[in-house]
Design an enzyme around this catalytic site. Sequence first.
Site, PDB file in Angstrom:
ATOM      1  CE  LYS A 114      28.174 106.594 -48.741  1.00  0.00           C
ATOM      2  NZ  LYS A 114      28.285 105.169 -48.998  1.00  0.00           N
ATOM      3  CE  LYS A 198      32.708 108.960 -53.167  1.00  0.00           C
ATOM      4  NZ  LYS A 198      32.880 107.670 -52.651  1.00  0.00           N
ATOM      5  CE  LYS A 201      28.366 102.137 -56.553  1.00  0.00           C
ATOM      6  NZ  LYS A 201      28.350 101.132 -55.505  1.00  0.00           N
TER       7      LYS A 201
HETATM    8  P1  ADP Z   1      30.617 104.154 -53.468  1.00  0.00           P
HETATM    9  O1  ADP Z   1      29.179 104.277 -53.080  1.00  0.00           O
HETATM   10  O2  ADP Z   1      31.524 105.001 -52.632  1.00  0.00           O
HETATM   11  O3  ADP Z   1      30.865 104.233 -54.929  1.00  0.00           O
HETATM   12  P2  ADP Z   1      31.364 101.373 -53.554  1.00  0.00           P
HETATM   13  O4  ADP Z   1      31.255 100.285 -52.552  1.00  0.00           O
HETATM   14  O5  ADP Z   1      30.619 101.120 -54.781  1.00  0.00           O
HETATM   15  O6  ADP Z   1      30.953 102.719 -52.889  1.00  0.00           O
HETATM   16  O7  ADP Z   1      32.871 101.615 -53.914  1.00  0.00           O
HETATM   17  C1  ADP Z   1      33.639 100.593 -54.496  1.00  0.00           C
HETATM   18  C2  ADP Z   1      35.066 100.998 -54.602  1.00  0.00           C
HETATM   19  O8  ADP Z   1      35.202 102.102 -55.519  1.00  0.00           O
HETATM   20  C3  ADP Z   1      35.700 101.467 -53.289  1.00  0.00           C
HETATM   21  O9  ADP Z   1      36.998 100.925 -53.182  1.00  0.00           O
HETATM   22  C4  ADP Z   1      35.758 102.968 -53.427  1.00  0.00           C
HETATM   23  O10 ADP Z   1      36.831 103.507 -52.703  1.00  0.00           O
HETATM   24  C5  ADP Z   1      35.966 103.139 -54.924  1.00  0.00           C
HETATM   25  N1  ADP Z   1      35.466 104.443 -55.404  1.00  0.00           N
HETATM   26  C6  ADP Z   1      34.195 104.895 -55.346  1.00  0.00           C
HETATM   27  N2  ADP Z   1      34.086 106.128 -55.890  1.00  0.00           N
HETATM   28  C7  ADP Z   1      35.332 106.472 -56.319  1.00  0.00           C
HETATM   29  C8  ADP Z   1      35.890 107.621 -56.981  1.00  0.00           C
HETATM   30  N3  ADP Z   1      35.134 108.661 -57.330  1.00  0.00           N
HETATM   31  N4  ADP Z   1      37.210 107.621 -57.259  1.00  0.00           N
HETATM   32  C9  ADP Z   1      37.998 106.556 -56.925  1.00  0.00           C
HETATM   33  N5  ADP Z   1      37.540 105.446 -56.303  1.00  0.00           N
HETATM   34  C10 ADP Z   1      36.226 105.390 -56.000  1.00  0.00           C
HETATM   35  N1  TRP Z   2      32.825 100.283 -47.686  1.00  0.00           N
HETATM   36  C1  TRP Z   2      33.326 100.013 -49.000  1.00  0.00           C
HETATM   37  C2  TRP Z   2      32.823 101.107 -49.954  1.00  0.00           C
HETATM   38  O1  TRP Z   2      31.843 101.738 -49.735  1.00  0.00           O
HETATM   39  C3  TRP Z   2      32.881  98.659 -49.485  1.00  0.00           C
HETATM   40  C4  TRP Z   2      33.381  97.559 -48.609  1.00  0.00           C
HETATM   41  C5  TRP Z   2      32.654  96.808 -47.746  1.00  0.00           C
HETATM   42  C6  TRP Z   2      34.715  97.069 -48.539  1.00  0.00           C
HETATM   43  N2  TRP Z   2      33.419  95.893 -47.138  1.00  0.00           N
HETATM   44  C7  TRP Z   2      34.700  96.015 -47.585  1.00  0.00           C
HETATM   45  C8  TRP Z   2      35.885  97.438 -49.168  1.00  0.00           C
HETATM   46  C9  TRP Z   2      35.872  95.318 -47.258  1.00  0.00           C
HETATM   47  C10 TRP Z   2      37.063  96.728 -48.834  1.00  0.00           C
HETATM   48  C11 TRP Z   2      37.045  95.686 -47.876  1.00  0.00           C
HETATM   49  O2  TRP Z   2      33.431 101.320 -50.967  1.00  0.00           O
END
Ligand code: ADP
Ligand code: TRP
Length: 333
Positions: A114, A198, A201
Amino acid sequence: MSKKIFSGVQPTGNLHLGNYLGAIKNFVDLNNDKDNKCIFCVVDLHAITVRQDPEKLKNNIRETVATFIASGIDPKKSIIFNQSRVAAHAEGAWILSCVARMGWLNRMTQFKEKAGKDKEKASIGLYSYPVLMAADILLYDATHVPVGDDQKQHLELCRDIAQKFNNDFDVENFLQVPEPLIQKEFSRIMSLKDGSKKMSKSELSDLSRINLTDNKDEIINKIKKAKTDPLPMPQDIKELDERLEAKNLLGIYSSLTNSKLENSIKNFSGKNFSEFKEQLAEELVNKIEPISNEIKKLLEDKKFLDEILLDGVEKANMIASKKIERIKEIVGF
Ligand code: ADP
Ligand code: TRP
């Protein structure tokens, strides 16, 4: 055995199929098991580790709540709340940041990804982000944490922090060491434009992901345009190591239809991608369109969504404030 479940999702907009199949779908199953106590947190403190537009953030917090409910999480059974309204998260993160070691955080690959090339310009919050995540989990004595594959390393860090706290202050088992719940298969959904990245967003091209707010035409169009290769559909699972886009699309299909990857391969083996894509788009529309419609409907009733958060904050606060008081006593405040 009854489980205490905690998980979080960042309110940074564009929740997508990866979030759904990797995490939220699992939340729904856990919520439906009456033996479990579930807490799902909209982690707005995590969101501001990168710059957010304040007005958009407000809406994204509501949209995340709407997505939880539209996907099938019942706010009467589970606690849904936003992190910034429960002060114990920020307090706990500070105390735990004095327990966690620099060496541990320096190993976190998500920070490296990141922060990119210019690490000096990343916020301190982005670096210490996993410590806040540990506080989230440990404040609720969570036994199980459902997440996508990309969060595995952060959960290992959380376990290390809990163990070190318990050892340093000689309070055996005071902080519950949590278990990750990561799906064995399809726990990492990849971009529709590049099978080695991956689904995310923050990817600029909207064609790289299926958003949970996409309508039928958008879903069909994105699947039509999804990258494939010139060969016919694979005949054998071994081919997938070299054919990442085919692997990802077959994985999505299998996850949606609850089938084994081997069976999906058999179903489409040797056919054209176009035939497979039609079926995949149909499955996606069946799954995502009702969620998308429900999110839009829920977003029209801001009051309803805000009330769910208020109720959740109250319940979360009751649990977290007790735990943080004990933590403060233990460290000598
Ligand atoms: P991110 O910015 O990585 O999408 P989030 O906090 O929104 O972060 O992620 C929410 C949940 O979705 C987390 O448990 C993360 O591991 C899962 N996740 C995010 N992207 C993917 C992906 N491409 N495939 C599977 N799980 C994902
Ligand atoms: N870091 C996680 C992500 O980006 C989101 C997250 C924050 C989380 N606190 C948590 C996930 C506690 C599980 C438990 O997806």
